[in-house]
Design a protein around this motif. Structure first.
Motif, short mmCIF file in Angstrom:
data_model
loop_
_atom_site.label_atom_id
_atom_site.label_comp_id
_atom_site.label_asym_id
_atom_site.label_seq_id
_atom_site.Cartn_x
_atom_site.Cartn_y
_atom_site.Cartn_z
N ILE A 525 -42.01 5.62 -11.13
CA ILE A 525 -41.41 6.30 -12.28
C ILE A 525 -41.66 5.43 -13.49
O ILE A 525 -41.47 4.21 -13.45
CB ILE A 525 -39.91 6.53 -12.07
CG1 ILE A 525 -39.68 7.41 -10.84
CG2 ILE A 525 -39.28 7.17 -13.29
CD1 ILE A 525 -38.22 7.58 -10.50
N ILE A 526 -42.11 6.04 -14.55
CA ILE A 526 -42.41 5.27 -15.77
C ILE A 526 -41.14 4.55 -16.22
O ILE A 526 -40.08 5.16 -16.37
CB ILE A 526 -42.95 6.20 -16.86
CG1 ILE A 526 -44.29 6.77 -16.44
CG2 ILE A 526 -43.08 5.45 -18.19
CD1 ILE A 526 -44.88 7.73 -17.45
N LYS A 575 -45.27 4.36 -22.25
CA LYS A 575 -43.91 4.87 -22.26
C LYS A 575 -43.80 6.26 -21.66
O LYS A 575 -42.70 6.72 -21.39
CB LYS A 575 -43.36 4.90 -23.70
CG LYS A 575 -43.40 3.57 -24.42
CD LYS A 575 -42.50 2.54 -23.74
CE LYS A 575 -42.46 1.24 -24.53
NZ LYS A 575 -41.59 0.23 -23.88
N SER A 576 -44.95 6.99 -21.47
CA SER A 576 -44.89 8.36 -20.96
C SER A 576 -46.13 8.66 -20.14
O SER A 576 -47.13 7.91 -20.18
CB SER A 576 -44.74 9.37 -22.11
OG SER A 576 -45.91 9.35 -22.92
N ILE A 577 -46.07 9.78 -19.46
CA ILE A 577 -47.20 10.19 -18.62
C ILE A 577 -48.39 10.60 -19.47
O ILE A 577 -49.55 10.54 -19.05
CB ILE A 577 -46.75 11.33 -17.67
CG1 ILE A 577 -47.76 11.51 -16.55
CG2 ILE A 577 -46.54 12.63 -18.44
CD1 ILE A 577 -47.81 10.38 -15.60
N ASP A 578 -48.10 11.04 -20.69
CA ASP A 578 -49.18 11.46 -21.59
C ASP A 578 -50.07 10.29 -21.95
O ASP A 578 -51.29 10.42 -22.06
CB ASP A 578 -48.60 12.10 -22.86
CG ASP A 578 -47.83 13.37 -22.53
OD1 ASP A 578 -48.17 14.01 -21.52
OD2 ASP A 578 -46.89 13.70 -23.28
N CYS A 589 -52.26 11.69 -11.79
CA CYS A 589 -51.72 10.35 -12.09
C CYS A 589 -51.58 9.53 -10.82
O CYS A 589 -50.51 9.04 -10.47
CB CYS A 589 -50.38 10.47 -12.81
SG CYS A 589 -50.48 11.28 -14.41
N SER A 616 -45.00 9.23 -12.07
CA SER A 616 -44.30 10.41 -12.59
C SER A 616 -43.30 9.93 -13.64
O SER A 616 -42.95 8.75 -13.70
CB SER A 616 -43.59 11.17 -11.46
OG SER A 616 -42.62 10.32 -10.85
N GLU A 617 -42.83 10.91 -14.42
CA GLU A 617 -41.87 10.57 -15.47
C GLU A 617 -40.45 10.66 -14.94
O GLU A 617 -40.16 11.44 -14.03
CB GLU A 617 -42.03 11.49 -16.67
CG GLU A 617 -43.26 11.20 -17.51
CD GLU A 617 -43.29 12.02 -18.78
OE1 GLU A 617 -43.58 11.43 -19.82
OE2 GLU A 617 -43.03 13.22 -18.70
N ALA A 618 -39.58 9.91 -15.56
CA ALA A 618 -38.19 9.91 -15.12
C ALA A 618 -37.50 11.21 -15.41
O ALA A 618 -36.55 11.60 -14.74
CB ALA A 618 -37.43 8.77 -15.80
N THR A 619 -37.96 11.98 -16.42
CA THR A 619 -37.33 13.26 -16.78
C THR A 619 -37.55 14.30 -15.72
O THR A 619 -36.85 15.32 -15.69
CB THR A 619 -37.88 13.76 -18.11
OG1 THR A 619 -39.32 13.86 -18.00
CG2 THR A 619 -37.55 12.79 -19.23
N GLN A 620 -38.53 14.08 -14.86
CA GLN A 620 -38.77 15.03 -13.81
C GLN A 620 -37.66 15.01 -12.77
O GLN A 620 -37.50 15.94 -12.00
CB GLN A 620 -40.11 14.74 -13.14
CG GLN A 620 -41.29 14.93 -14.09
CD GLN A 620 -42.62 14.56 -13.44
OE1 GLN A 620 -42.62 14.13 -12.30
NE2 GLN A 620 -43.70 14.74 -14.18
#
Length: 791
Positions: A525-526, A575-578, A589, A616-620
């Motif tokens: 997780i990022i 800082k993000s998946i982007d 990824c 993956s991102e934490a918002t997921q």
């Protein structure tokens, strides 16, 4: 004083005699006319100078003439005419003490110029001794009273006051008596009427036993009792003198002598005498020092052979010593002292008078050690106490000690520390121990042995004390790195001592680090790292200290790794998946890394593993803090289990506390009653819904129902326990229902509780459920691998 100066010219043949110059009265030269002299003039004083001449001019000679029987008080120089006082003057009246009773000794004469009755004089004594003197009232003659005698020894001088009184007469119309007084000084002249007397009696003298004949022993003094005119004294012994001279060589003998003192008259004859006794003690002279004697006479060396450590207080009977001082009394009193190493021995007695048998006692048995002293040398000293000479004598006491087995072997150290590398071949030397026995001969030989739980892998050489490993021993620090056992040193009679041996097996770097698998899959997780871990089976640092590094990554500017912990994380700017997709230009990824684990030993070993990371991102993950915790702890299943066990334990403890409190409260009232009035809930009352975070959403309708009232004694309690749900990923509890004013119905809370069945809703598959299933699946897999690893 009767005296008459005369002047003569030797060889004068002329008709004219020499004559004195008349210089008038009271002059100090001339013809001595009317010359006065004080009675206290000192003897030897020149008092006058005769001065005369011869008409023919011849040389003149001077001289003095005295009345017969009178005392010559003056002497004149024939040539110069100088007169010198040679005897003490005395103006007073003098009479000998032998003057007869009633004799006239003086006539007092007073002249009264008056005529008639006033011219008649009478005499009487005032304040005089009436018992000795009397005076005739008319003639003034002073006499010694009848029956009285003058005694020089009682009183040398008498003072008599004589008062002369006239017959009285008329003077200025009144009758008046006139008187006058004069004091007579009567000096008594001593007469030979008292025998000699000794001064300082009684007499006690002493003489040393070795005094030579003719030595002065003692001096007696006697004086004539007639001190005014004493006669010379002559001393004499009786016949005991000869006995004294024969016996003076005998020590401490007392002899009494009779001494006579006699007056010697003018003709040399012996007159009155006095007798006294003189006690003479023959004193012992300190002329003999103390002397030590053995069985054969005087001896100054005494020897003895004995075993070491005799009992304390034992008498050294092999030493037969006698000490003697031939003098007597204080001269034969002396002290005995024993001078030597320490206070091992003591001498008795310590004070001796004349003679004693000397006894030597053991004072300190432990100090009489053969290993410290093969022989002991002491000085036996005898010193006189109360004599100025302080004579002394010495004797040497030599004690030869024989050895006994009184010592156990003693190690050079109480413990030994040894280090040996692991994998050393069998028979390798470990350490050498040393013990010594100070006893002599066979008693000093030492044999070594080892025993203890850690001694199985080791042997010891019995005579040299070298410890080595068993031929078949294989030391492995990873299996056991510490050994300790005891080594025993024993002499031929079984006396022994122990020492402890500590052996440390030194770790060698003989194991490389190892990962659990060569291919690892991780989900990142990022913002949160993932951790990989390798294990090094070496026992000690730095051989088991691992450093991690990324050997290969594509691309290589995405990840960092902590070299100490093995945590892999994204670069800080990601800082993000982007950002990740922009760097890689890929929507997938997932990356693979080659990670190396290397130990710090010498030589250093390493191993590598391929790590596949899915980012993956934490918002997921919308599961909240619990889901985040599970994601971060998915590599630590034991931590998750520990948290769950802690929560369950806390709930159990709270339940027990509440139940105990309620029980104690109801017990005090002796009956069980509801605290408040119980109201029935409406059928359609809104209830709190508790969502099991470990149960899948599609099975959320499977609830349990429990309706138990603890405030009544109903025995038909209905309990419906659903089967335990399968493990699933935890999720956050649902939010509480929103509050609608006016819809809530107030109820009285009771101990009774009911959980209503939640109406079923159509299950919806969301991304959250997918992630939870993945986490649970991965958690199961890790638990299974961990279980297989331990078993």
């Amino acid at each position: 004083v009767a005296r008459c100066p005369w002047l003569v010219c030797p060889g004068d043949s002329a008709n004219f005699a020499p004559y004195f110059y008349d210089n008038g009265p009271y002059s100090h030269n001339g013809n001595l006319a009317l010359f006065s002299l004080s009675e206290d003039t000192a003897v030897g004083t020149q008092i006058y100078c005769l001065n005369g001449t011869d008409p023919e001019g011849q040389e003149v000679r001077y001289g003095l003439a005295f009345e017969p029987g009178s005392k010559e008080y003056f002497r004149v120089d024939p040539k110069s005419g100088n007169i010198t006082l040679v005897e003490k003057l005395d103006r007073e009246v003098k009479f000998t003490e032998t003057t007869a009773s009633g004799s006239s000794i003086f006539k007092v004469q007073a002249v009264d110029r008056d005529t008639g009755s006033g011219g008649s004089v009478t005499y009487y004594l005032q304040n005089a001794q009436p018992s000795l003197f009397a005076i005739d009232r008319h003639s003034g003659v002073l006499r010694i009273k009848p029956g009285e005698m003058l005694d020089y020894e009682k009183s040398k001088t008498h003072f008599v006051t004589v008062i002369a009184k006239d017959g009285g007469g008329n003077f200025n119309g009144k009758e008046q008596f006139l008187s006058s007084s004069a004091t007579l000084t009567i000096n008594v002249i001593d007469a030979q009427d008292t025998p000699p007397s000794f001064i300082g009696i009684p007499y006690f003298g002493y003489v040393y036993e070795v005094s030579a004949p003719g030595s002065e022993i003692y001096t007696v003094v006697a004086k004539d009792g007639d001190v005014g005119n004493p006669n010379p004294i002559s001393y004499s012994f009786d016949e005991a003198v000869e006995l004294f001279c024969q016996s003076c060589q005998m020590a401490n003998m007392i002899i009494t002598l009779c001494v006579q003192a006699s007056e010697v008259g003018p003709d040399g004859s012996l007159m009155d005498y006095g007798v006294t006794t003189v006690v003479i003690r023959v004193v012992d002279l300190n002329n003999n020092p103390p002397t030590f004697y053995g069985e054969k006479g005087p001896q100054n060396i005494f020897e003895l052979t004995m075993y070491e450590h005799p009992p304390e207080g034992e008498i050294l009977r092999g030493l037969k010593i006698t000490v003697n001082d031939s003098d007597q009394g204080a001269n034969a009193k002396f002290n005995l002292r024993l001078i030597g190493p320490g206070r091992m021995l003591r001498v008795v007695p310590q004070t001796v008078l004349n003679e004693a048998q000397v006894t030597i006692l053991v004072e300190d048995s432990a100090a009489m050690d053969y290993e410290k002293h093969h022989f002991l040398t002491y000085k036996l000293l005898a010193v006189e106490i109360d004599t100025p000479e302080r004579f002394s004598a010495t004797a040497d006491i030599v004690i030869h000690l024989l050895d006994t087995n009184d010592n156990a072997p003693k190690f050079s150290s109480d413990y030994y520390i040894a280090r040996i590398p692991e994998n050393s071949p069998g028979g390798s030397n470990v350490v050498s121990v040393t013990a010594t026995d100070p006893d002599s001969g066979l008693w000093g030989e030492v044999k070594y042995s080892i025993y203890g739980s850690g001694a199985d892998l080791f042997l010891i050489q019995p005579t040299s004390g070298i410890i080595y490993t068993q031929p078949w021993a294989n030391l492995d620090a990873e299996v056991r790195s510490k050994y300790n056992f005891y080594v025993k040193a024993e002499d031929t009679e079984g006396k022994y001592s122990l020492a402890e041996v500590f052996v440390t097996v030194l770790d060698l770097n003989d194991h490389p680090p190892e990962f659990n698998e060569n291919f690892l899959e991780k989900t990142m997780i990022i913002g949160a790292p993932v951790k990989i871990e390798a294990v090094d089976d070496d026992a000690e640092e730095p051989n088991n200290v691992i450093e991690y590094s990324i050997m290969k990554a594509d691309p290589d500017n995405i990840f960092d790794i902590n070299s100490d912990t093995g945590e892999i994380m994204l670069k800080s700017y990601i800082k993000s998946i982007d950002i990740v997709q922009n760097i890689t230009k890929q929507k997938d990824c997932t990356w693979s890394l080659v990670v190396q684990a290397r130990d710090r030993g010498q030589p250093s070993f390493s191993t590598t593993a391929v790590v596949k990371i899915d980012i993956s991102e934490a918002t997921q993950l919308s599961g909240g803090p619990l889901a985040s915790f599970l994601m971060q702890s998915r590599d630590k299943p034991l931590q998750i289990l520990g948290m769950l066990a802690g929560v369950i334990s806390l709930m159990v403890i709270v339940t027990v506390i509440i139940s105990t409190a309620m029980f104690m409260r109801n017990k005090k009232s002796n009956r069980i009653l509801p605290n408040r009035r119980i109201k029935r809930r409406p059928r359609h009352q809104q209830t709190w819904i508790w969502k099991n975070p470990f149960k899948k959403t599609e099975n959320s309708a499977d609830k349990f129902l429990e309706n138990v009232n603890y405030n009544n004694n109903v025995s038909n309690v209905v309990r419906q326990w659903p089967p335990p749900p399968p493990p699933c990923a935890p999720s956050l509890p649902p939010p509480p229902p929103s509050y609608i004013p006016g819809d809530r119905q107030w109820v009285v809370p009771t101990v009774s509780a009911a959980v209503a069945v939640k109406p079923k809703r159509k299950s919806e598959m969301t991304r959250q459920d997918t992630v939870n299933k993945a986490l649970v699946s991965e958690l199961k897999m890790r638990l299974e691998k961990r279980r297989n690893y331990f078993y």
